[in-house]
Motif scaffolding. Structure first.
Motif, PDB file in Angstrom:
ATOM      1  N   ARG A 196       0.848  -1.195   0.000  1.00 49.18           N
ATOM      2  CA  ARG A 196       0.000   0.000   0.000  1.00 49.18           C
ATOM      3  C   ARG A 196       0.882   1.244   0.000  1.00 49.18           C
ATOM      4  NH1 ARG A 196      -3.093   0.482   5.067  1.00 49.18           N
ATOM      5  NH2 ARG A 196      -1.463  -0.844   5.959  1.00 49.18           N
ATOM      6  N   ILE A 197       0.346   2.322  -0.569  1.00 52.38           N
ATOM      7  CA  ILE A 197       1.025   3.614  -0.518  1.00 52.38           C
ATOM      8  C   ILE A 197      -0.031   4.676  -0.237  1.00 52.38           C
ATOM      9  CG2 ILE A 197       0.909   3.743  -3.054  1.00 52.38           C
ATOM     10  CD1 ILE A 197       3.342   5.617  -2.930  1.00 52.38           C
ATOM     11  N   LYS A 198       0.218   5.514   0.786  1.00 50.90           N
ATOM     12  CA  LYS A 198      -0.777   6.507   1.203  1.00 50.90           C
ATOM     13  C   LYS A 198      -0.187   7.906   1.172  1.00 50.90           C
ATOM     14  CE  LYS A 198      -4.304   7.241   4.761  1.00 50.90           C
ATOM     15  NZ  LYS A 198      -4.419   8.659   4.451  1.00 50.90           N
ATOM     16  N   TRP A 199      -0.969   8.853   0.642  1.00 48.22           N
ATOM     17  CA  TRP A 199      -0.552  10.246   0.543  1.00 48.22           C
ATOM     18  C   TRP A 199      -0.786  10.959   1.872  1.00 48.22           C
ATOM     19  CZ3 TRP A 199       2.123  13.869  -1.723  1.00 48.22           C
ATOM     20  CH2 TRP A 199       1.750  15.204  -1.643  1.00 48.22           C
ATOM     21  N   ASN A 200       0.234  11.675   2.363  1.00 51.91           N
ATOM     22  CA  ASN A 200       0.132  12.453   3.601  1.00 51.91           C
ATOM     23  C   ASN A 200       0.080  13.939   3.256  1.00 51.91           C
ATOM     24  OD1 ASN A 200       0.574  10.017   5.220  1.00 51.91           O
ATOM     25  ND2 ASN A 200       2.699  10.156   4.522  1.00 51.91           N
ATOM     26  N   GLU A 201      -1.081  14.526   3.467  1.00 50.89           N
ATOM     27  CA  GLU A 201      -1.290  15.912   3.047  1.00 50.89           C
ATOM     28  C   GLU A 201      -0.421  16.891   3.832  1.00 50.89           C
ATOM     29  OE1 GLU A 201      -2.697  18.493   0.481  1.00 50.89           O
ATOM     30  OE2 GLU A 201      -3.777  16.590   0.548  1.00 50.89           O
ATOM     31  N   LYS A 202      -0.242  16.650   5.129  1.00 54.32           N
ATOM     32  CA  LYS A 202       0.462  17.604   5.991  1.00 54.32           C
ATOM     33  C   LYS A 202       1.902  17.862   5.562  1.00 54.32           C
ATOM     34  CE  LYS A 202      -2.227  16.982  10.231  1.00 54.32           C
ATOM     35  NZ  LYS A 202      -2.171  16.582  11.666  1.00 54.32           N
ATOM     36  N   ASP A 203       2.676  16.813   5.429  1.00 56.55           N
ATOM     37  CA  ASP A 203       4.087  16.998   5.066  1.00 56.55           C
ATOM     38  C   ASP A 203       4.374  16.634   3.607  1.00 56.55           C
ATOM     39  OD1 ASP A 203       3.690  14.297   5.247  1.00 56.55           O
ATOM     40  OD2 ASP A 203       5.213  13.936   6.785  1.00 56.55           O
ATOM     41  N   GLU A 228       7.249  -0.249   7.218  1.00 56.42           N
ATOM     42  CA  GLU A 228       6.628   1.044   6.898  1.00 56.42           C
ATOM     43  C   GLU A 228       7.734   2.083   6.685  1.00 56.42           C
ATOM     44  OE1 GLU A 228       4.097   4.265   9.457  1.00 56.42           O
ATOM     45  OE2 GLU A 228       3.375   2.173   9.522  1.00 56.42           O
ATOM     46  N   LYS A 229       7.566   2.936   5.664  1.00 61.84           N
ATOM     47  CA  LYS A 229       8.570   3.965   5.425  1.00 61.84           C
ATOM     48  C   LYS A 229       7.942   5.174   4.748  1.00 61.84           C
ATOM     49  CE  LYS A 229      13.108   4.949   3.504  1.00 61.84           C
ATOM     50  NZ  LYS A 229      14.352   4.403   2.906  1.00 61.84           N
ATOM     51  N   LYS A 230       8.372   6.376   5.215  1.00 62.47           N
ATOM     52  CA  LYS A 230       7.919   7.616   4.588  1.00 62.47           C
ATOM     53  C   LYS A 230       8.908   8.024   3.509  1.00 62.47           C
ATOM     54  CE  LYS A 230       4.894  10.134   7.735  1.00 62.47           C
ATOM     55  NZ  LYS A 230       4.678  11.436   8.404  1.00 62.47           N
ATOM     56  N   VAL A 231       8.371   8.372   2.352  1.00 59.60           N
ATOM     57  CA  VAL A 231       9.223   8.730   1.206  1.00 59.60           C
ATOM     58  C   VAL A 231       8.629   9.942   0.515  1.00 59.60           C
ATOM     59  CG1 VAL A 231      10.250   7.923  -0.948  1.00 59.60           C
ATOM     60  CG2 VAL A 231       9.827   6.302   0.896  1.00 59.60           C
ATOM     61  N   LYS A 232       9.494  10.804  -0.036  1.00 57.93           N
ATOM     62  CA  LYS A 232       9.046  11.930  -0.857  1.00 57.93           C
ATOM     63  C   LYS A 232       9.258  11.587  -2.328  1.00 57.93           C
ATOM     64  CE  LYS A 232       8.931  16.199   1.752  1.00 57.93           C
ATOM     65  NZ  LYS A 232       9.274  17.631   1.720  1.00 57.93           N
ATOM     66  N   PHE A 233       8.189  11.731  -3.114  1.00 55.30           N
ATOM     67  CA  PHE A 233       8.276  11.533  -4.557  1.00 55.30           C
ATOM     68  C   PHE A 233       7.917  12.844  -5.265  1.00 55.30           C
ATOM     69  CE2 PHE A 233       7.177   6.994  -3.402  1.00 55.30           C
ATOM     70  CZ  PHE A 233       8.421   6.477  -3.747  1.00 55.30           C
ATOM     71  N   LYS A 234       8.364  12.985  -6.493  1.00 54.64           N
ATOM     72  CA  LYS A 234       8.070  14.197  -7.265  1.00 54.64           C
ATOM     73  C   LYS A 234       6.674  14.165  -7.888  1.00 54.64           C
ATOM     74  CE  LYS A 234      12.887  15.197  -8.447  1.00 54.64           C
ATOM     75  NZ  LYS A 234      13.878  15.372  -9.530  1.00 54.64           N
ATOM     76  N   PHE A 235       6.065  13.006  -7.971  1.00 54.93           N
ATOM     77  CA  PHE A 235       4.742  12.872  -8.578  1.00 54.93           C
ATOM     78  C   PHE A 235       3.664  12.864  -7.504  1.00 54.93           C
ATOM     79  CE2 PHE A 235       6.292   8.573  -7.765  1.00 54.93           C
ATOM     80  CZ  PHE A 235       5.229   8.022  -7.064  1.00 54.93           C
ATOM     81  N   GLU A 236       2.413  13.098  -7.955  1.00 52.19           N
ATOM     82  CA  GLU A 236       1.243  12.943  -7.087  1.00 52.19           C
ATOM     83  C   GLU A 236       0.339  11.910  -7.740  1.00 52.19           C
ATOM     84  OE1 GLU A 236      -0.849  16.261  -5.503  1.00 52.19           O
ATOM     85  OE2 GLU A 236       0.928  17.540  -5.479  1.00 52.19           O
ATOM     86  N   LEU A 237      -0.092  10.932  -6.963  1.00 53.03           N
ATOM     87  CA  LEU A 237      -0.900   9.846  -7.516  1.00 53.03           C
ATOM     88  C   LEU A 237      -2.175  10.366  -8.180  1.00 53.03           C
ATOM     89  CD1 LEU A 237      -0.608   7.005  -4.871  1.00 53.03           C
ATOM     90  CD2 LEU A 237       0.249   6.978  -7.205  1.00 53.03           C
ATOM     91  N   LYS A 238      -2.772  11.411  -7.631  1.00 51.36           N
ATOM     92  CA  LYS A 238      -4.018  11.924  -8.213  1.00 51.36           C
ATOM     93  C   LYS A 238      -3.800  12.473  -9.620  1.00 51.36           C
ATOM     94  CE  LYS A 238      -3.657  16.566  -6.154  1.00 51.36           C
ATOM     95  NZ  LYS A 238      -3.589  17.316  -7.401  1.00 51.36           N
ATOM     96  N   ASP A 239      -2.558  12.910  -9.912  1.00 49.87           N
ATOM     97  CA  ASP A 239      -2.264  13.403 -11.250  1.00 49.87           C
ATOM     98  C   ASP A 239      -2.177  12.270 -12.269  1.00 49.87           C
ATOM     99  OD1 ASP A 239      -2.129  15.982 -10.312  1.00 49.87           O
ATOM    100  OD2 ASP A 239       0.037  15.915  -9.963  1.00 49.87           O
ATOM    101  N   LEU A 240      -1.983  11.040 -11.768  1.00 47.16           N
ATOM    102  CA  LEU A 240      -1.837   9.902 -12.672  1.00 47.16           C
ATOM    103  C   LEU A 240      -3.190   9.366 -13.123  1.00 47.16           C
ATOM    104  CD1 LEU A 240       0.989   8.014 -10.756  1.00 47.16           C
ATOM    105  CD2 LEU A 240       1.210   9.711 -12.563  1.00 47.16           C
TER     106      LEU A 240
END
Length: 362
Positions: A196-203, A228-240
């Motif tokens: 699973r991958i979940k978007w975190n709006e706050k950070d 579990e791991k937090k990662v920053k990506f350049k894309f946003e899933l909603k844009d896909l």
């Protein structure tokens, strides 16, 4: 230099077109209200939202049916000129039929430029408001329907990275069976997977569950496994997975950039977006074609009078819209060329316009 006759015809051209819009748009609003009033009351839609919706509806409706309005308005006032024998008098004075067309072409140019600019900048925003309202308040499961195909989403993010998720939920902002592969010279150099991958709006980060990263090395692969791991990506899933009507809501420059990005991502909806792009240019051109057909059809005094001209005009106008819609859907749902689909009506009716014009000159 415009003569008094040119100004007279041009004034009638623009005034009748404007009157046709003012006459039919309120009818369209009344019909729309009668169909949707129960849903609006049931969903307790705020009055301000309704007012904004009908402002957007007016622009959207006028743009969608502009060919019919324009065609009928020209049929209407030109038939009146013919019935009053004004056209016979004009041509009898030595003015050629081609010269008689001049104010009509000027009028078509004015309307075309107006429709072109509106299609570039005004209609997209109206389309966004119009569709957002419909999907939010008027359609069952509208918010889910707004999204594109959210299953088996495969995208090429750039020249090196490829992303896959089996399913994306727009409400929870969570995707499942996530995979991100990175290549260098056609060889995989790393792969990240997660259940699973979940978007975190706050950070503005992603949380990956059952995280695994495999880095390919010359002497051996390096594997990192975490629950579990937090990662920053350049894309946003909603844009896909853009909303189904996204192309209609973008200005020309935004639409061109969006199509370029979607092509790189390998989107399956490119034809849908290309149809929207080509229509921004084909619809204004139709003003000239329909103007010539309308003048050719209605400039002759017929036994049936204006009623006969209007009957022919309505048949031609709806035939134009019918072909435009049919071939637009064909391009969106198949491999048929979007360019040919969008311009097909203009090509066919352009040939008809030339034929009718030659007969009218005789």
């Amino acid at each position: 230099m415009l003569t008094i006759l040119d100004k007279y015809i041009l004034k009638r051209y623009l005034a009748t077109f404007g009157a046709m819009l003012l006459m039919f748009i309120p009818i369209g609003i009344i019909i729309d209200v009668s169909e949707k009033i129960n849903k609006m009351i049931e969903n307790k839609v705020p009055f301000t939202d309704v007012a904004i919706y009908y402002y957007n509806f007016t622009i959207y409706f006028a743009n969608a049916l502009f060919p019919i309005f324009l065609f009928l308005s020209i049929i209407w006032f030109t038939s009146k000129l013919a019935n009053n024998t004004e056209i016979i008098a004009i041509l009898g004075s030595g003015i050629s039929f081609t010269r008689f067309l001049k104010p009509y072409i000027i009028g078509a140019s004015i309307v075309s430029v107006m429709v072109l600019l509106m299609g570039f900048y005004v209609v997209p925003r109206a389309s966004e408001g119009f569709n957002n309202f419909r999907y939010t308040y008027l359609r069952s499961g509208g918010k889910e329907l707004m999204a594109g195909d959210n299953t088996d989403v495969y995208r090429q993010l750039n020249d090196k990275e490829f992303l896959y998720v089996s399913n994306y939920n727009t409400e929870s902002k969570m995707a499942f069976n996530f995979s991100l592969e990175k290549f260098e010279k056609e060889k995989m150099i790393s792969k990240i997977t997660a259940s699973r991958i979940k978007w975190n709006e706050k950070d503005r980060t992603y949380t990956l569950y059952d995280y695994t990263k495999r880095t390919v090395g010359k002497l051996g692969d390096k594997i990192e496994i975490l629950p579990e791991k937090k990662v920053k990506f350049k894309f946003e899933l909603k844009d896909l997975t853009p909303v189904v009507y996204i192309a209609e809501t973008l200005r020309l420059d935004e639409l061109i950039d969006f199509i370029d990005t979607e092509k790189k991502r390998g989107s399956s909806n490119i034809n849908v977006y290309m149809v929207v792009l080509y229509k921004k240019f084909s619809v204004p051109v139709s003003a000239f074609i329909l103007t010539i057909i309308a003048v050719a059809v209605s400039s002759m005094k017929r036994r049936g009078g204006m009623g006969m001209n209007l009957t022919i005009g309505i048949a031609v106008a709806f035939g134009f819209v019918f072909f435009d819609k049919i071939f637009g859907v064909l391009a969106e749902k198949s491999t048929f060329s979007p360019f040919l689909a969008v311009w097909f009506s203009n090509i066919i009716f352009g040939i008809l316009a030339v034929y009718l014009l030659r007969n009218a000159k005789r």
